[in-house]
Design a protein around this motif. Structure first.
Motif, PDB file in Angstrom:
ATOM      1  N   CYS A  69     -12.253 -13.779 -26.403  1.00 18.72           N
ATOM      2  CA  CYS A  69     -12.972 -13.972 -25.147  1.00 18.72           C
ATOM      3  C   CYS A  69     -14.307 -14.638 -25.444  1.00 18.72           C
ATOM      4  CB  CYS A  69     -13.189 -12.604 -24.485  1.00 18.72           C
ATOM      5  SG  CYS A  69     -14.151 -12.648 -22.985  1.00 18.72           S
ATOM      6  N   TYR A  73     -17.940 -15.401 -23.774  1.00 22.27           N
ATOM      7  CA  TYR A  73     -18.765 -15.013 -22.637  1.00 22.27           C
ATOM      8  C   TYR A  73     -19.848 -16.055 -22.398  1.00 22.27           C
ATOM      9  CZ  TYR A  73     -22.081 -12.992 -26.067  1.00 22.27           C
ATOM     10  OH  TYR A  73     -22.958 -12.794 -27.107  1.00 22.27           O
ATOM     11  N   SER A 109     -26.574 -11.311 -21.739  1.00 19.21           N
ATOM     12  CA  SER A 109     -25.696 -10.136 -21.695  1.00 19.21           C
ATOM     13  C   SER A 109     -25.835  -9.340 -22.979  1.00 19.21           C
ATOM     14  CB  SER A 109     -24.238 -10.566 -21.504  1.00 19.21           C
ATOM     15  OG  SER A 109     -24.074 -11.160 -20.241  1.00 19.21           O
ATOM     16  N   PHE A 119     -20.817  -5.204 -23.487  1.00 18.37           N
ATOM     17  CA  PHE A 119     -19.515  -5.842 -23.323  1.00 18.37           C
ATOM     18  C   PHE A 119     -18.427  -4.776 -23.291  1.00 18.37           C
ATOM     19  CE2 PHE A 119     -21.364  -9.956 -24.043  1.00 18.37           C
ATOM     20  CZ  PHE A 119     -22.448  -9.676 -24.862  1.00 18.37           C
ATOM     21  N   CYS A 171     -12.045  -9.124 -20.777  1.00 19.65           N
ATOM     22  CA  CYS A 171     -13.356  -8.806 -21.310  1.00 19.65           C
ATOM     23  C   CYS A 171     -14.346  -8.862 -20.150  1.00 19.65           C
ATOM     24  CB  CYS A 171     -13.754  -9.785 -22.404  1.00 19.65           C
ATOM     25  SG  CYS A 171     -13.984 -11.480 -21.853  1.00 19.65           S
ATOM     26  N   GLU A 225     -18.783  -8.747 -19.304  1.00 19.49           N
ATOM     27  CA  GLU A 225     -20.134  -8.773 -19.839  1.00 19.49           C
ATOM     28  C   GLU A 225     -21.105  -8.221 -18.809  1.00 19.49           C
ATOM     29  OE1 GLU A 225     -21.987 -12.806 -20.029  1.00 19.49           O
ATOM     30  OE2 GLU A 225     -19.992 -13.504 -19.426  1.00 19.49           O
ATOM     31  N   GLY A 233     -13.977 -11.770 -17.427  1.00 20.29           N
ATOM     32  CA  GLY A 233     -13.256 -12.969 -17.824  1.00 20.29           C
ATOM     33  C   GLY A 233     -11.967 -13.096 -17.033  1.00 20.29           C
TER      34      GLY A 233
END
Lengths: 116, 112
Positions: B23, B25, B30, B33, B90, B92, B103
């Motif tokens: 993933c 981000y 961020s 996670f 995922c 964030e 995501g």
């Protein structure tokens, strides 16, 4: 166990109808969220609420409104449903506490809405 | 930005092998996670999380790796089982903020 329930698993509505999606959580959580989930786009936040009668816009609030009259219940309202609001709608809740809210975000099973 | 498309990225893995789901981000601010698992017909469920002051965290059969330099996160599942078949997201977040950015998800298919 935390339980987040959504009023319907499947809904079919017509364009222009007013649609109510209800979410109830049984763990006295302060935070509640509404997401929509679309293929290839992941989960997108529509609105969230951190307290009764409080609401905050998420990333895609247009065409939606919310209501939080009681702590356990968070309603998503489509004032005039359109075909582009056909989607999976997910409700979530999390406690407000010392722990981070995100790690304990509990999701309901989702409502699949089809707008014709 | 968002990916636009109708099809999730899919990873097919033989039962018993290790799985690695990746993933990228977007927000360099961020610092928290999370990985979620979503089985068919259910809402996402929390799997494991990691804060930005760590680069690795292990759970039961799962490990999350964080590379802040390239803004990359991965989820490793050891000895993948049929019950691991799901979509993995995922997410964030900035610590202290309620909003979480997800995501698009990766579909994991486990081949028996």
């Amino acid at each position: 166990d935390v339980k987040v329930t959504q009023s319907s698993r499947y809904l079919v509505k017509r364009t222009g109808e007013k649609v109510f999606l209800e979410c109830v959580q049984d763990m006295d959580h302060e935070n509640m969220f509404w997401y929509r989930q679309d293929p290839g786009l992941g989960l997108r936040l529509i609105y969230f609420s951190y307290d009764v009668k409080m609401k905050e816009k998420g990333d895609i609030p247009e065409g939606y409104s919310v209501s939080r009259e009681k702590k356990e219940r968070f309603s998503l309202i489509l004032e005039s449903a359109s075909t582009n609001q056909t989607s999976m709608y997910l409700c979530a809740s999390s406690p407000l506490g010392q722990g981070h809210p995100s790690e304990t975000q509990y999701f309901g099973p989702g409502t699949r809405l089809l707008v014709l | 930005g968002e990916s636009v498309g109708l099809h999730l990225p899919t990873l097919s893995v033989q039962e018993g092998d290790n799985s690695i789901i990746n993933c990228a981000y977007s927000n360099s601010a961020s610092d928290y996670f999370i990985w979620y698992k979503q089985e068919s017909g259910k809402g996402p469920q929390f799997i494991i999380d990691i804060r930005s002051n760590m680069d690795k965290r292990q759970g039961q059969r799962v490990t999350v790796l964080l590379n802040k330099t390239v803004k990359h996160l991965s989820l490793q599942i050891a000895a993948t089982q049929p019950g691991d078949s799901a979509v993995y997201f995922c997410a964030e977040n900035i610590w202290g903020y309620q909003k979480v950015t997800f995501g698009i998800g990766t579909k994991l298919q486990v081949i028996p």
